[in-house]
Structure formats: C-alpha cells, structure tokens
Design a protein around this motif. Structure first.
Motif, PDB file in Angstrom:
ATOM      1  N   TRP A   1      46.056  44.866  47.600  1.00 41.30           N
ATOM      2  CA  TRP A   1      46.400  43.447  47.670  1.00 41.30           C
ATOM      3  C   TRP A   1      45.895  42.718  46.426  1.00 41.30           C
ATOM      4  CZ3 TRP A   1      43.306  39.001  48.108  1.00 41.30           C
ATOM      5  CH2 TRP A   1      43.998  37.833  48.400  1.00 41.30           C
ATOM      6  N   GLY A   2      44.681  43.036  46.004  1.00 40.12           N
ATOM      7  CA  GLY A   2      44.123  42.395  44.811  1.00 40.12           C
ATOM      8  C   GLY A   2      44.916  42.718  43.562  1.00 40.12           C
ATOM      9  N   THR A   3      45.325  43.960  43.436  1.00 38.98           N
ATOM     10  CA  THR A   3      46.125  44.345  42.273  1.00 38.98           C
ATOM     11  C   THR A   3      47.498  43.701  42.329  1.00 38.98           C
ATOM     12  OG1 THR A   3      44.972  46.455  42.182  1.00 38.98           O
ATOM     13  CG2 THR A   3      47.042  46.312  40.998  1.00 38.98           C
TER      14      THR A   3
ATOM     15  N   VAL B   1      48.392  40.857  43.785  1.00 46.00           N
ATOM     16  CA  VAL B   1      48.367  39.404  43.633  1.00 46.00           C
ATOM     17  C   VAL B   1      47.835  38.997  42.267  1.00 46.00           C
ATOM     18  CG1 VAL B   1      47.310  37.283  44.506  1.00 46.00           C
ATOM     19  CG2 VAL B   1      48.185  38.983  46.096  1.00 46.00           C
ATOM     20  N   TYR B   2      46.744  39.605  41.857  1.00 46.05           N
ATOM     21  CA  TYR B   2      46.087  39.193  40.616  1.00 46.05           C
ATOM     22  C   TYR B   2      46.465  40.050  39.420  1.00 46.05           C
ATOM     23  CZ  TYR B   2      43.256  36.424  43.745  1.00 46.05           C
ATOM     24  OH  TYR B   2      42.851  35.536  44.687  1.00 46.05           O
ATOM     25  N   GLY B   3      47.140  41.164  39.626  1.00 47.59           N
ATOM     26  CA  GLY B   3      47.489  42.068  38.538  1.00 47.59           C
ATOM     27  C   GLY B   3      48.543  41.550  37.587  1.00 47.59           C
TER      28      GLY B   3
ATOM     29  N   PRO C   1      49.568  38.510  36.527  1.00 43.42           N
ATOM     30  CA  PRO C   1      49.151  37.549  35.499  1.00 43.42           C
ATOM     31  C   PRO C   1      48.255  38.175  34.427  1.00 43.42           C
ATOM     32  CG  PRO C   1      48.828  36.596  37.665  1.00 43.42           C
ATOM     33  CD  PRO C   1      49.192  38.032  37.858  1.00 43.42           C
ATOM     34  N   VAL C   2      47.422  39.106  34.839  1.00 39.36           N
ATOM     35  CA  VAL C   2      46.537  39.763  33.867  1.00 39.36           C
ATOM     36  C   VAL C   2      47.358  40.610  32.917  1.00 39.36           C
ATOM     37  CG1 VAL C   2      44.702  41.477  33.627  1.00 39.36           C
ATOM     38  CG2 VAL C   2      44.543  39.736  35.401  1.00 39.36           C
TER      39      VAL C   2
END
Length: 51
Positions: free
Chosen positions: A30-32, A34-36, A38-39
């Motif tokens: 989930w972290g990857t 959602v936040y992946g 943009p990074v």
C-alpha cells in the motif's frame, strides 16, 4: 482426581505468523502504491534535468 490431558497437535499452527506476514506485505504494498509514483516521477524529472 487428575485433570484430563489435552493431546497436542502433531504440527504447530502458524496462523499468527501468517497474519502478521500478510499485514506487513499489505502495508508495504500500500505504501509503495500510494507514495511510490510521486517519488518515481520526481526522480525521473530530476534525472532529465541533470542530463
């Protein structure tokens, strides 16, 4: 009077460890997800500017 003994199962039940592992996999996934993006997109723009 003695208490009746409860027979132990032949193999151990690994349910708790499986649930914990599934939770950690889901958390990192989930972290990857959602936040992946943009990074990665910011990193791609940075590489384009440095080239």
């Amino acid at each position: 009077m003695s208490t009746p003994s409860i027979p132990m199962p032949a193999r151990a039940f690994h349910g708790t460890a499986v649930v914990r592992a599934a939770f950690l996999i889901a958390l990192f996934g989930w972290g990857t997800g959602v936040y992946g993006p943009p990074v990665f997109s910011a990193g791609g723009g940075l590489a384009h500017r440095l080239a």
